[in-house]
Design a protein around this motif. Sequence first.
Motif, PDB file in Angstrom:
ATOM      1  N   LYS A  82      35.075 -14.770  -7.633  1.00 19.95           N
ATOM      2  CA  LYS A  82      34.134 -15.873  -7.495  1.00 19.95           C
ATOM      3  C   LYS A  82      34.874 -17.197  -7.670  1.00 19.95           C
ATOM      4  O   LYS A  82      35.882 -17.280  -8.357  1.00 19.95           O
ATOM      5  CB  LYS A  82      33.026 -15.750  -8.534  1.00 19.95           C
ATOM      6  CG  LYS A  82      32.140 -14.523  -8.353  1.00 19.95           C
ATOM      7  CD  LYS A  82      31.082 -14.456  -9.436  1.00 19.95           C
ATOM      8  CE  LYS A  82      30.198 -13.229  -9.250  1.00 19.95           C
ATOM      9  NZ  LYS A  82      29.161 -13.139 -10.312  1.00 19.95           N
ATOM     10  N   ALA A 104      38.520 -16.023 -17.206  1.00 18.21           N
ATOM     11  CA  ALA A 104      37.501 -15.022 -16.881  1.00 18.21           C
ATOM     12  C   ALA A 104      37.699 -14.420 -15.497  1.00 18.21           C
ATOM     13  O   ALA A 104      36.889 -13.591 -15.064  1.00 18.21           O
ATOM     14  CB  ALA A 104      36.112 -15.641 -16.986  1.00 18.21           C
ATOM     15  N   TYR A 106      38.012 -16.192 -12.474  1.00 17.79           N
ATOM     16  CA  TYR A 106      37.488 -16.978 -11.369  1.00 17.79           C
ATOM     17  C   TYR A 106      38.624 -17.737 -10.682  1.00 17.79           C
ATOM     18  O   TYR A 106      39.630 -18.077 -11.311  1.00 17.79           O
ATOM     19  CB  TYR A 106      36.469 -17.998 -11.866  1.00 17.79           C
ATOM     20  CG  TYR A 106      35.118 -17.435 -12.225  1.00 17.79           C
ATOM     21  CD1 TYR A 106      33.996 -17.691 -11.433  1.00 17.79           C
ATOM     22  CD2 TYR A 106      34.944 -16.668 -13.374  1.00 17.79           C
ATOM     23  CE1 TYR A 106      32.752 -17.190 -11.779  1.00 17.79           C
ATOM     24  CE2 TYR A 106      33.704 -16.160 -13.723  1.00 17.79           C
ATOM     25  CZ  TYR A 106      32.607 -16.428 -12.922  1.00 17.79           C
ATOM     26  OH  TYR A 106      31.376 -15.936 -13.256  1.00 17.79           O
ATOM     27  N   VAL A 294      30.610 -20.155 -19.167  1.00 12.43           N
ATOM     28  CA  VAL A 294      30.968 -18.838 -18.624  1.00 12.43           C
ATOM     29  C   VAL A 294      29.859 -17.829 -18.922  1.00 12.43           C
ATOM     30  O   VAL A 294      29.516 -17.003 -18.067  1.00 12.43           O
ATOM     31  CB  VAL A 294      32.313 -18.356 -19.206  1.00 12.43           C
ATOM     32  CG1 VAL A 294      32.601 -16.910 -18.777  1.00 12.43           C
ATOM     33  CG2 VAL A 294      33.453 -19.271 -18.737  1.00 12.43           C
ATOM     34  N   GLU A 298      27.877 -15.714 -16.018  1.00 12.01           N
ATOM     35  CA  GLU A 298      27.971 -14.253 -15.990  1.00 12.01           C
ATOM     36  C   GLU A 298      26.625 -13.570 -16.213  1.00 12.01           C
ATOM     37  O   GLU A 298      26.543 -12.345 -16.123  1.00 12.01           O
ATOM     38  CB  GLU A 298      28.957 -13.787 -17.069  1.00 12.01           C
ATOM     39  CG  GLU A 298      30.399 -14.207 -16.806  1.00 12.01           C
ATOM     40  CD  GLU A 298      31.013 -13.437 -15.652  1.00 12.01           C
ATOM     41  OE1 GLU A 298      31.288 -12.243 -15.802  1.00 12.01           O
ATOM     42  OE2 GLU A 298      31.181 -14.050 -14.564  1.00 12.01           O
ATOM     43  N   GLN A 300      23.178 -11.903 -15.518  1.00 11.03           N
ATOM     44  CA  GLN A 300      22.755 -11.173 -14.323  1.00 11.03           C
ATOM     45  C   GLN A 300      21.777 -12.014 -13.494  1.00 11.03           C
ATOM     46  O   GLN A 300      21.049 -12.850 -14.016  1.00 11.03           O
ATOM     47  CB  GLN A 300      22.161  -9.806 -14.708  1.00 11.03           C
ATOM     48  CG  GLN A 300      20.887  -9.864 -15.528  1.00 11.03           C
ATOM     49  CD  GLN A 300      19.645  -9.589 -14.697  1.00 11.03           C
ATOM     50  OE1 GLN A 300      19.690  -9.601 -13.475  1.00 11.03           O
ATOM     51  NE2 GLN A 300      18.540  -9.347 -15.378  1.00 11.03           N
TER      52      GLN A 300
END
Length: 315
Positions: A82, A104, A106, A294, A298, A300
């Motif tokens: 992403k 993370a 990205y 973050v 993240e 959902q």
Amino acid sequence: MASASPTFFIFKFIVSNTPCRLCGLVSASCGVRASSHDERLLSRSTPKSNFYKKIGNSFYTLAKIWCYDLHIEENAGKHMKKTAWITGAGSGIGAAMARAFAAAGYRVALTARNTEALETVAASLPAQEDVYIKSGDVTNRTGMADAAQEIAEWGGNLTVLCNNAGLNIPKRTWAELDWASWDQVIDVNVTGALNVIAACLPIMRAQKDGVMIHTSSWAGRFHSATGGVVYGASKHALSDLSLSLNDEEGKNGIRSTALCPAEVATPLLARRPGFDTDTMAAMIQPEDMAKTAVFVAEMQAGVCLPEIVLSPVRT
């Protein structure tokens, strides 16, 4: 040609030089080819051609799988990650967000007016191939629209926006009304934020996916005399812009969160009139804001976090 052997047929099916008709995504680069001659052969209805057709269909299926796997393998590094675009990324909260999102996994695109500051932040990140510097001023509407498209093309997507650019000024009270500096706050904190949001919306709508994280303020949630008149008004506006995105764009898979921190130990805070820099260690740190961003990104896709208020522990 009807008497061509199966070996000849398979060879022609694989290596013919006409464009691939097995996949739309990688037709320019995959190694699977099918000629119009082979299509005519497959279309004939004779016992021999039916036998060839069965073989051809089997290889067609295998070729599609091979072609798809090739596409995924070649583009996994680009399209499976992403992309997060961070404005105001040259220092403070924005720089911390850049480090957190890079850690993370990205790909991160960094925007600020100071190119040298962006290069310093970029050099501190673990994977240089996953960092993109795009200098710019958020008040430049056309520039931000172009930047969003450029970043999405570079990253293969634009999934997260950290709408972080902002400023405050020394003259903060009605008694110190200074139109030039107050207009600047509105231009950056409201109009600039609008420009970046508008730049990302068409991309995120097309993806049916996107998270926008806005650096608002405690002063955007509650009245704050220390934040100042125009700063508080600008951050209240930003928080409401965030809520409007959830109201109107949720159907397009877009979620929006306003982060509303109290004092964060940043260079911006140090400009507060009469501020005691010795108190910064007890305040929210830029890394705390980055971890929160973050966490929001993240979450959902079925969950929206409209607002997160943060404050230091009062001792």
